[in-house]
Design an enzyme around this catalytic site. Structure first.
Site, short mmCIF file in Angstrom:
data_model
loop_
_atom_site.label_atom_id
_atom_site.label_comp_id
_atom_site.label_asym_id
_atom_site.label_seq_id
_atom_site.Cartn_x
_atom_site.Cartn_y
_atom_site.Cartn_z
N CYS A 72 2.71 47.68 -37.96
CA CYS A 72 2.25 46.92 -39.25
C CYS A 72 3.65 46.35 -39.83
O CYS A 72 4.63 47.09 -40.13
CB CYS A 72 1.96 48.09 -40.52
SG CYS A 72 1.62 47.23 -42.03
N GLU A 200 -8.06 41.64 -41.42
CA GLU A 200 -7.65 42.76 -40.85
C GLU A 200 -8.56 43.70 -40.56
O GLU A 200 -9.33 44.30 -41.25
CB GLU A 200 -6.48 43.58 -41.52
CG GLU A 200 -5.17 42.90 -41.91
CD GLU A 200 -4.25 43.57 -42.45
OE1 GLU A 200 -4.27 44.87 -42.46
OE2 GLU A 200 -3.19 43.00 -42.98
N GLY A 212 -0.04 40.23 -37.65
CA GLY A 212 -0.74 38.51 -37.41
C GLY A 212 -0.06 37.48 -37.63
O GLY A 212 -0.38 36.49 -36.90
N1 LIG Z 1 -0.82 44.79 -42.46
C1 LIG Z 1 -0.09 44.85 -41.31
C2 LIG Z 1 -0.93 44.99 -39.97
C3 LIG Z 1 -2.07 46.20 -40.07
C4 LIG Z 1 -2.94 46.41 -38.96
C5 LIG Z 1 -4.27 47.28 -38.92
N2 LIG Z 1 -5.16 46.42 -39.90
C6 LIG Z 1 -4.89 47.40 -37.71
O1 LIG Z 1 -5.92 47.84 -37.68
O2 LIG Z 1 -4.06 46.94 -36.74
C7 LIG Z 1 0.90 43.99 -40.71
O3 LIG Z 1 1.51 43.63 -41.92
O4 LIG Z 1 1.15 43.82 -39.79
#
Ligand SMILES: N[C@H](CCC[C@H](N)C(=O)O)C(=O)O
Length: 266
Positions: A72, A200, A212
């Site tokens: 994350c 996500e 992302g």
């Molecule tokens: N918000 C996060 C990613 C969360 C990823 C998560 N949703 C998964 O299941 O991989 C970021 O800033 O990179």
């Protein structure tokens, strides 16, 4: 009562719990309830700080559906700033299940995270079977990589024309992704500027996603659409991404903020 810090990077928001001294005994069900925006505190990810010998802190990342995530980016920057405020250090190493991520504090509210090298093989993402990760058979222009968590980037002409609430969950659960995937919709504005909207895994549509954004620069550059360094504009704001040539690491620079602190009964 359990104390928490509510933080965000570009509106991608986190409940941060300190489990360094003692574990709280969180379960997927408790995580879901804390992350609930109506019946709980509400967040895109629940972040647990744990002790990490050899690093400054370990972060465990949970989605609002209770599932775990390997990376994350926004939380990595947020937690680095939190530990920097505690220790006065300018360099913080944030450990995740996917590896150690060195972070540099530029200002109390601005951090660069070294997100490591993307993994580009089909089995790394993972995908269901052997295929070219630059040309997924799910859309005309779709590429995948792992940033410690699975990402697919779909290149579109106009993000405004995408029904993210419909296409996002369909793609997240597509059988090509055995562990599901985070889905980015990217529009190339210039060789150094990408517009990105994210669906996500386990969280739904968010205002920003650091990993992302890493996947977007990696996949866009691999497809010859951008340079190695670009601004990634998401609904919550901008990150500056560089896929460094010398070592293949992805550097992500952007803001961090604490919204409030509080406490709740577990
Ligand atoms: N918000 C996060 C990613 C969360 C990823 C998560 N949703 C998964 O299941 O991989 C970021 O800033 O990179």
């Amino acid at each position: 009562m359990v104390a928490f810090t509510k933080m965000h990077g570009l509106g991608n928001d986190f409940v941060v719990l300190d489990e360094r001294a003692a574990p709280l005994g969180l379960t997927p069900d408790l995580a879901r309830r804390i992350a609930d925006r109506h019946f709980g505190i509400g967040c895109d990810q629940l972040i647990s700080l744990e002790a990490a010998p050899g690093a400054d802190v370990f972060i465990r990342i949970r989605n609002p559906d209770g599932s775990d995530a390997g990376a994350c980016g926004n939380a990595t920057r947020c937690v680095a700033s939190l530990i920097a405020a505690e220790t006065g250090q300018r360099q913080i190493t944030v450990r995740t299940i996917a590896g150690d991520l060195p972070c540099t504090i530029l200002r109390p509210d601005r951090v660069v995270a070294d997100m490591g090298a993307p993994r580009l093989g089909w089995h790394d993402v993972p995908l269901a079977e052997a295929m070219d990760t630059l040309a997924l058979p799910i859309a005309e222009a779709a590429a995948a990589c792992s940033m410690g968590n699975p990402h697919a980037t779909l290149f579109v002409d106009d993000i405004a024309a995408v029904d993210i609430g419909k296409d996002g969950p369909l793609l997240e659960h597509h059988p090509i992704f055995p562990e599901r995937a985070n889905i980015g919709f990217a529009q190339i504005l210039a060789p150094d500027h990408i517009r990105l909207a994210m669906w996500e895994r386990g969280a739904g549509q968010t205002l920003a996603c650091g990993s992302g954004a890493c996947a977007a620069i990696v996949n866009a550059h691999r497809r010859g659409m951008t340079r190695r360094r670009a601004t990634i504009s998401m609904p919550g704001g901008d990150l500056i991404l560089e896929w460094r040539e010398s070592d293949g690491h992805v550097l992500m620079e952007g803001p961090v903020a604490t919204a409030f602190t509080g406490s709740f009964a577990l």
